[in-house]
Enzyme design. Structure first.
Site, short mmCIF file in Angstrom:
data_model
loop_
_atom_site.label_atom_id
_atom_site.label_comp_id
_atom_site.label_asym_id
_atom_site.label_seq_id
_atom_site.Cartn_x
_atom_site.Cartn_y
_atom_site.Cartn_z
N GLU A 22 54.01 23.94 42.28
CA GLU A 22 55.08 24.37 43.14
C GLU A 22 55.12 26.12 43.61
O GLU A 22 56.08 26.75 43.30
CB GLU A 22 56.42 24.19 42.53
CG GLU A 22 56.86 22.58 42.65
CD GLU A 22 58.18 22.31 42.23
OE1 GLU A 22 59.02 23.08 42.02
OE2 GLU A 22 58.43 21.04 42.06
N GLU A 66 55.53 14.74 40.15
CA GLU A 66 56.98 14.90 39.45
C GLU A 66 58.05 14.18 40.35
O GLU A 66 57.87 14.09 41.38
CB GLU A 66 57.37 16.32 39.37
CG GLU A 66 56.53 17.47 38.71
CD GLU A 66 57.07 18.58 38.52
OE1 GLU A 66 58.45 18.80 38.82
OE2 GLU A 66 56.68 19.63 38.19
C1 GCO Z 1 60.20 22.00 39.67
C2 GCO Z 1 59.23 22.35 38.50
C3 GCO Z 1 59.80 21.68 37.22
C4 GCO Z 1 61.23 21.58 36.85
C5 GCO Z 1 61.68 20.08 37.39
C6 GCO Z 1 63.12 20.00 37.50
O1 GCO Z 1 59.81 20.96 40.11
O2 GCO Z 1 61.28 22.79 39.94
O3 GCO Z 1 57.88 21.72 38.50
O4 GCO Z 1 59.44 22.71 36.35
O5 GCO Z 1 61.78 21.70 35.77
O6 GCO Z 1 61.18 19.84 38.97
O7 GCO Z 1 63.75 20.91 38.25
#
Ligand code: GCO
Length: 459
Positions: free
Chosen positions: A166, A357
């Site tokens: 990200e 994710e």
């Molecule tokens: C994101 C990060 C994670 C977060 C998850 C929940 O996508 O912001 O990769 O570290 O913890 O997504 O927000």
């Protein structure tokens, strides 16, 4: 393809990140990160919480790997703490840091779990921040050197790598908004310069991985800002495509500005026009460096914005209907984000997709009988995977799914307020408890999705 609709070699996993679970923030020679620094700044983190201890995964990883094995995870996506390995970011290595990851990788492989390693998930070496951080064009070289060192150390066992997690968030949140570490609010042309250096670092790291890891697969894990039809509206694909890939905002949480250079070898024209004189100098050879070929595109997908057309026929964001299902974060629960996201990403970039994710924050707590009945998360997983299966059935080459997260953990500026884990963590005692959703997900893994209900839509 199994009868359940997922490929026979589909990879089922879960994800976490170093700063969010490891703790041991200053143990055994680890250097400070920008998140260690940021957590100490008053008012920046909910209730003044920090990642100093987190889930103490640094010491408790054997138990955590054993829980992953109990779930039947086939893969585990983790990130390396750069300052744990190289305390000042460049220069001397920290042997204890390398030893920790050696032990973790050996435990995962022994449990039959494939590590998917993210090189950088936000915990930047503080010493390099003080040398200009991502604003310094040398940052690309620093990152490539770090990459080479870990590739040489772990490349015999680690074959699947992602460069950045990200970048939109750690650059926009951390360098424009100031809500994430290092907490800067730079002028926009500086933010775009930092972005360019991150993309250069990505390209140089891809080269380093290919040079030092045999038979490697290399990816990139941007957040995918997704868009779905407004409830009750027809699926207007062109409107969704426009919203998903346009660059016309000084908010850098967008897709094309961060992915086009990496895969298509160019910044998007609309963004170059919109940013005009704020666009950084792009030296000769930069775009070729950035566009080092990848094997897959990671996608962090949680929730989507609703899209419709305005009276003039222009795509616009539609309001979330009253009472629409939302997570504890108030994010709308939009299962078709896992249909439209992979579909439109593949259409534009023609690369295999890995859902790096997907998950939901709930206010989980143990019941009197000690169980954690997070039925909302089980329902979320079911609905989103039904939509992902639909995308796969229509030809999106999705190779795997990593649920965020294996453990409840440190949720950045929100501290420990939100729980995303399949495993509940009692932070006072560090007791782990498999939630109901963990057993639900384990069934899905065991059956390669066949346990999912045979319904058309998860929405
Ligand atoms: C994101 C990060 C994670 C977060 C998850 C929940 O996508 O912001 O990769 O570290 O913890 O997504 O927000």
């Amino acid at each position: 393809m199994s009868a359940a609709g997922f490929p026979d070699d589909f990879v089922w996993g879960a994800a976490a990140a170093s700063y969010q679970i490891e703790g041991a923030a200053d143990a055994d020679g680890k250097g400070p990160s920008t998140w260690d620094m940021f957590c100490e700044r008053p008012g920046k983190i909910y209730n003044g919480q920090t990642g100093a201890v987190a889930c103490d995964h640094y010491h408790r990883y054997p138990e955590d790997v054993s829980l992953m094995r109990e779930l039947g995870l086939q893969a585990y996506r983790l990130s390396l703490s750069w300052p744990r390995l190289i305390p000042a970011g460049i220069g001397a290595s920290n042997p204890a840091g390398f030893d920790f990851y050696d032990r973790l990788f050996d435990a995962l492989l022994e449990a039959g779990i494939t590590p998917y390693v993210t090189l950088f998930h936000w915990d930047y070496p503080l010493a390099l921040y003080h040398r200009g951080g991502w604003l310094n064009r040398d940052s690309a070289h620093w990152f490539a050197e770090y990459t080479e060192r870990v590739a040489r150390a772990f490349g015999d066992r680690i074959k699947v790598w992602m460069t950045f997690n990200e970048p939109q968030v750690f650059i926009d949140g951390g360098h424009r908004e100031g809500r994430h570490a290092p907490g800067d609010q730079l002028r926009f042309h500086e933010v775009l310069r930092a972005c360019h250096h991150v993309l250069l670092a990505h390209g140089q790291a891809v080269r380093a991985l290919r040079a030092h890891v045999r038979e490697t697969r290399v990816g990139y894990a941007p957040v995918t800002l997704t868009y779905v039809p407004s409830p009750g509206e027809p699926a207007d694909v062109d409107a969704l495509r426009t919203c998903m890939f346009q660059t016309n905002s000084h908010n850098l949480r967008t897709n094309a500005w961060w992915i086009d250079p990496v895969i298509l070898g160019r910044y998007p024209e609309d963004g170059l026009a919109y940013y005009g004189g704020e666009v950084p100098e792009i030296a000769s050879g930069d775009l070729e460096t950035i566009a080092a070929p990848l094997d897959f595109l990671g996608a962090n997908i949680y929730s989507a914005d609703f899209v419709r057309r305005d009276r003039g026929g222009k795509p616009e964001l539609a309001p979330v209907p009253h009472g629409f299902p939302r997570s504890a974060f108030d994010w709308p629960i939009t299962p078709d984000a896992l249909y439209w996201g992979p579909r439109l990403l593949h259409e534009r970039y023609q690369l295999p997709i890995v859902i790096t994710e997907n998950g939901v924050s709930c206010r989980d707590q143990p019941s009197l009988d000690g169980t954690v009945q997070d039925t909302g998360r089980s329902d979320f997983i079911t609905r989103y995977l039904i939509e992902l299966r639909r995308a796969v059935a229509e030809g999106a080459p999705v190779q795997g799914y990593f649920h965020w997260s294996i453990l409840d953990n440190f949720e950045w500026a929100h501290g420990y307020k939100h729980r995303f884990g399949l495993v509940h963590v009692d932070y006072a005692t560090q007791k782990r408890t498999l939630k109901e959703s963990a057993r639900h997900y384990a069934d899905i893994i065991r059956t390669n999705g066949a346990s999912l209900p045979d319904v058309e839509h998860g929405c």
